[in-house]
Scaffold this motif. Structure first.
Motif, mmCIF file in Angstrom:
data_model
loop_
_atom_site.group_PDB
_atom_site.id
_atom_site.type_symbol
_atom_site.label_atom_id
_atom_site.label_comp_id
_atom_site.label_asym_id
_atom_site.label_seq_id
_atom_site.Cartn_x
_atom_site.Cartn_y
_atom_site.Cartn_z
ATOM 1 N N HIS A 140 0.817 -1.215 0.000
ATOM 2 C CA HIS A 140 0.000 0.000 0.000
ATOM 3 C C HIS A 140 0.855 1.271 0.000
ATOM 4 O O HIS A 140 0.448 2.301 -0.516
ATOM 5 C CB HIS A 140 -0.944 0.001 1.198
ATOM 6 N N VAL A 143 1.420 2.749 -3.449
ATOM 7 C CA VAL A 143 0.386 3.364 -4.281
ATOM 8 C C VAL A 143 0.871 4.752 -4.695
ATOM 9 O O VAL A 143 1.459 5.481 -3.891
ATOM 10 C CB VAL A 143 -0.947 3.464 -3.517
ATOM 11 N N VAL A 144 0.650 5.089 -5.957
ATOM 12 C CA VAL A 144 1.215 6.315 -6.528
ATOM 13 C C VAL A 144 0.138 7.390 -6.637
ATOM 14 O O VAL A 144 -1.002 7.097 -6.992
ATOM 15 C CB VAL A 144 1.745 6.006 -7.947
ATOM 16 N N ASN A 145 0.491 8.613 -6.287
ATOM 17 C CA ASN A 145 -0.436 9.718 -6.539
ATOM 18 C C ASN A 145 -0.430 10.034 -8.032
ATOM 19 O O ASN A 145 0.606 10.416 -8.573
ATOM 20 C CB ASN A 145 -0.020 10.960 -5.756
ATOM 21 N N PHE A 205 2.331 9.700 7.798
ATOM 22 C CA PHE A 205 1.781 11.060 7.833
ATOM 23 C C PHE A 205 2.628 12.011 8.651
ATOM 24 O O PHE A 205 2.301 13.172 8.797
ATOM 25 C CB PHE A 205 0.352 11.043 8.383
ATOM 26 N N PRO A 211 3.422 13.848 0.928
ATOM 27 C CA PRO A 211 2.260 13.049 0.519
ATOM 28 C C PRO A 211 2.558 12.025 -0.566
ATOM 29 O O PRO A 211 1.836 11.049 -0.713
ATOM 30 C CB PRO A 211 1.274 14.104 0.002
ATOM 31 N N VAL B 220 -10.710 5.040 -4.778
ATOM 32 C CA VAL B 220 -9.417 5.031 -5.460
ATOM 33 C C VAL B 220 -9.478 4.078 -6.648
ATOM 34 O O VAL B 220 -9.056 4.410 -7.753
ATOM 35 C CB VAL B 220 -8.283 4.607 -4.499
ATOM 36 N N GLY B 238 -4.886 12.911 -3.061
ATOM 37 C CA GLY B 238 -4.075 11.910 -3.746
ATOM 38 C C GLY B 238 -4.423 10.498 -3.310
ATOM 39 O O GLY B 238 -4.976 10.283 -2.233
ATOM 40 N N GLN B 239 -4.062 9.549 -4.181
ATOM 41 C CA GLN B 239 -4.444 8.154 -3.951
ATOM 42 C C GLN B 239 -3.679 7.529 -2.795
ATOM 43 O O GLN B 239 -4.242 6.763 -2.013
ATOM 44 C CB GLN B 239 -4.172 7.331 -5.223
ATOM 45 N N ARG B 240 -2.410 7.869 -2.697
ATOM 46 C CA ARG B 240 -1.558 7.171 -1.741
ATOM 47 C C ARG B 240 -2.056 7.336 -0.309
ATOM 48 O O ARG B 240 -2.320 6.372 0.386
ATOM 49 C CB ARG B 240 -0.124 7.697 -1.875
ATOM 50 N N GLN B 241 -2.181 8.583 0.111
ATOM 51 C CA GLN B 241 -2.602 8.783 1.497
ATOM 52 C C GLN B 241 -4.038 8.350 1.737
ATOM 53 O O GLN B 241 -4.397 7.971 2.844
ATOM 54 C CB GLN B 241 -2.382 10.246 1.890
#
Lengths: 392, 453
Positions: A140, A143-145, A205, A211, B220, B238-241
């Protein structure tokens, strides 16, 4: 060329090829394989059950489409199969070994004959659950923004697809961890282990990562104490609480629970310190250099703010400046004080085992702690490749 | 967990001892813990079972003392008596047990209230019952649900806390509402009054948290931009957080669940987590064969939607300690309600969007999902089959499928299937003794069928 070397390195670091290695990491390979014999057999989630499930084979089918893209999931998946450092199963081994070192339950109501090689079945499942949780965290985290995808990463659609696979496979692992936890039938253990997941998420976080998951050092950083906190959240909590829960499952005393917790916590610090130090001392692992590693944070405590800003600038210019960073940090003496700290945490971890009577499980634990804390400069990667090349 | 849970268990134990005696066989239907000890002492005094049963039946305006803290508000009770029809057997004729202390809230004032309001309610019964909003029956338990969830999710990183609490207090909170109503139905079936245990309320919180966590991950996967009237988390941060926040909510929900301290409940809810994920996986594929395909769809719908509602209903039933067949009834109610809920959702995907936006949006089709109306249409028009298998990926597939659904009566058949599940759910409620919450649960089924968004 580089790719081939990577492959060779990882191939000879997998357990099957353990005979090859010499040098630094070999002592670790030996410690691990000895330890596996002591607890009977290693945890098995990656070997069969997981790969045979409908869900996972579904992902595996789709995963082919990811080959050739730059999605981090691929790297994580490769790491699961060719985990050079044995990181994954090693954590489970710690839990099983400490279970065995603590021995059978002091209460009579737990059947001693249930034990296999001195470990209760539910302690074994706990070790496995912990590995599953750790793996899903790694997946997890990758996961890429999509907004931050750069042109050099390839098409956004590929990344989006990679994300889907990462989310689903990570979720699948988490769900099986949930089921496994519920089967343990001990609410307190469920609570403890679930809190580890919360801790690991919290670690993502803090000010140590942006982020997108890139490392950064915040202005408000308090130095090494923040490093400790970060390491605890991202790795320590899981190992410490799992060790503690293993004691709880066998009904051991609060004292043993606390000692097991301290063991897991200190091992995590030692292991992470060793890793951080190695990224500065071993040429091979220079690519793993990190701005949030312990030597950098200690360097920051030692030098005037302006000098540190210089280092940050060097960092931003990219890998070509890594050598300069290494020499700056080494000159400040930060690395040698890291080594001192490492020795302290290693010794703390070992001394928290004093509460257990001597046994082969206990000495295996000591061996493993010593091995993971080893920062000797000969890297197995070099040796392995050399050996293989010599044989060819 | 607080005292209510513990004393509840103590009460349950007493109850089990009582059940062993055949004379007191029917006692469990009316058990009232304030009376437990006294009753077991005095069972010789009652000459025969009938009289005992009659006297017990005539019991409670007196309430279970170890219910949730909402119980202690006076207005809470008055509201109850002012609004709802009180079935005959709830009317107090005399004190059941001489040694039992009168309930300070109910003993005097409620007696007066009862005699007047019940008459009044009986006259206007039908109309007032149909129109009451189910949410009102659990309003006091629902009021602080979102703030309490936010408290559970507290973390000392402001940005993270903002993200974890982002969606709470915005949605319909449908799942916790059903869960709380079911808790009331079960508790009042055992004559524990109009109450919800703290631990049952925690299950309702867990239900909402699990649901939200799955939404965050779903968004997502489906690249959704909007949720509960806000920009979706993934769009905004964003997807990651977003994924990590989803995991955080899941882990906090698991912790809250574990704190209830009941392995059986933990195991029920862990099944839910598993089902939701496995439903998500099932959604990735479809079956070649027509019959299998519909079965596949139904199974997927159960896992993704109904399982959460069914198992939380079951969990609160287990906690109130009703008999096994009632636990099953609670589960079946939840399962059927969940199925009906999703089927109506499928219909709305074709109908509501058309009305609301002037043109269809077909969210499911665009995601490549063959929902119930499409599957019904595919039974008539075989050419839909390859489109389903390729997940409506080719140009014109979505429009074609849509046209086929309109041409056939796929929507109507889906509605009928939803109605059947809804009826089945209502039927299951008959096994519980009547109370306002039970009526509300039946109403929930009917409201769902008629909903438009």
């Amino acid at each position: 060329m580089l790719k081939d070397k990577d492959f060779l390195t990882s191939a000879c670091q997998t357990r099957g090829y353990g005979i090859l290695g010499l040098g630094g990491k070999n002592s670790l390979s030996k410690a691990v394989s000895d330890a596996e014999k002591i607890v009977g057999y290693p945890t098995s989630f990656l070997s069969l059950r997981c790969l045979l499930s409908d869900e996972m084979s579904n992902v595996a089918l789709h995963m082919r489409k990811l080959v050739g893209t730059k999605h981090p999931l691929l790297k994580t998946a490769r790491g699961m199969v060719f985990d050079g450092n044995h990181n994954l199963q090693m954590k489970g081994l710690f839990v099983m070994l400490i279970s065995k070192a603590a021995g059978p339950s002091p209460q009579d109501d737990l059947a001693h004959e249930e034990m296999v090689s001195g470990v209760y079945p539910n302690q074994r499942s706990l070790a496995e659950i912990m590995e599953i949780i750790h793996t899903s965290y790694l997946i997890h985290k990758g996961v890429v923004n999509l907004d931050s995808v750069q042109p050099e990463h390839g098409p956004v659609a590929d990344m989006e697809f990679g994300n889907k696979m990462a989310v689903l496979s990570g979720d699948y692992l988490l769900a099986s961890a949930c089921r496994g936890l519920a089967k343990l039938g001990n609410p307190k253990v469920v609570e403890e282990v679930a809190s580890c997941i919360a801790d690991m998420m919290t670690a993502e976080f803090t000010n140590f990562t942006d982020p997108d998951g890139n490392e950064m050092i915040p202005q408000t950083c308090k130095g090494f104490s923040d490093w400790l906190k970060q390491t605890y959240f991202s790795f320590g909590s899981l190992l410490a609480k799992s060790c503690q829960s293993a004691m709880r499952l066998a009904g051991h005393s609060d004292y043993l629970k606390n000692m097991a917790f301290a063991f897991g916590e200190n091992v995590s610090y030692a292991e992470q310190l060793a890793k951080d130090i190695k990224s500065f001392t071993s040429y091979d692992e220079l690519s793993g250099l990190s701005l949030t590693s312990a030597p950098v944070l200690l360097y920051r405590e030692r030098v005037p703010a302006q000098e540190f800003e210089n280092l940050e600038k060097l960092w931003q210019k990219g890998p070509s400046n890594y050598h300069e960073i290494v020499s700056l940090v080494s000159k400040s003496g930060a690395i040698s004080s890291c080594k001192e700290l490492l020795a302290q945490y290693r010794d703390k971890a070992i001394s928290s085992l004093d509460c257990f009577s001597d046994s082969e499980a206990k000495s295996a634990l000591v061996n493993m702690v010593t091995a993971v804390s080893n920062v000797s400069s000969v890297s197995q990667g070099d040796v392995c490749v050399q050996t293989l090349l010599a044989q060819a | 967990m607080a005292t209510p849970g513990i004393s509840g268990r103590g009460f349950v134990r007493t109850l089990k001892t009582l059940r062993r005696s055949t004379v007191l066989q029917r006692l469990h239907e009316n058990a009232n813990s304030a009376l437990n000890v006294a009753v077991s002492k005095e069972c010789d005094i009652f000459p025969n079972t009938d009289s005992l049963t009659r006297r017990l039946h005539s019991s409670p305006t007196s309430f279970e003392p170890h219910c949730c803290h909402y119980y202690h508000s006076c207005h809470h009770h008055r509201r109850h008596y002012n609004q709802y029809h009180i079935p005959n057997k709830y009317q107090r004729t005399d004190s059941i047990c001489p040694s039992a202390k009168p309930n300070p809230w109910c003993a005097v004032s409620n007696q007066r209230l009862l005699s007047t309001t019940t008459e009044h309610l009986r006259d206007t019964k039908t109309s007032s019952l149909v129109e009451t909003d189910p949410y009102k029956i659990v309003a006091s338990e629902m009021k602080d649900l979102a703030p309490d969830i936010c408290k559970v999710l507290e973390v000392d990183i402001p940005n993270m806390q903002h993200m974890t609490q982002y969606y709470f207090g915005l949605g319909k909170a449908f799942r916790p509402m059903v869960c709380l109503l079911m808790a009331k139905v079960c508790n009042s079936h055992l004559n524990m009054g109009d109450t919800v245990f703290e631990s049952q309320r925690n299950v309702a919180m867990v239900a909402e948290m699990l649901h939200t966590a799955s939404l965050v991950h779903d968004d997502v996967i489906d690249a959704a931009d909007e949720r509960r009237g806000l920009e979706s988390l993934n769009k905004k941060y964003g997807q990651r957080q977003s994924i990590l926040v989803g995991n955080y909510i899941l882990s906090k929900a698991t912790m809250l669940l574990a704190q209830i301290g009941n392995p059986k409940i933990i195991s029920l809810l862990s099944t839910v987590v598993e089902d939701i994920i496995s439903g998500e996986f099932m959604q990735l594929g479809s079956k070649e064969d027509e019959n299998e395909r519909f079965q596949h769809y139904l199974k997927k719908t159960y896992k993704k939607t109904a399982s959460l509602i069914a198992n939380t209903c079951k969990a609160v039933a287990v906690m109130s300690n009703v008999e096994d067949d009632l636990v099953d009834a609670a589960y079946e109610y939840g399962r059927n309600l969940g199925m009906s809920f999703q089927l109506v959702d499928d219909v709305l995907d074709f109908v509501a969007s058309k009305q609301a936006m002037g043109k269809p949006t077909d969210a499911d089709l665009k995601l490549g999902l063959a929902n119930a109306p499409v599957l019904f249409a595919a039974m008539e028009y075989k050419e839909l089959q390859p489109m389903i298998m390729r997940r409506f990926a080719e140009e014109g597939d979505v429009e074609y499928a849509r046209a086929m659904v309109e041409k056939t009566d796929g929507v109507r058949q889906t509605k009928m299937l939803a109605a059947r599940h809804s009826e089945e759910a209502i039927k299951k409620l008959a096994e519980f003794s009547p109370c306002p919450a039970r009526d509300a649960l039946a109403r929930v089924c009917r409201i769902l069928l008629g909903r438009e968004k």
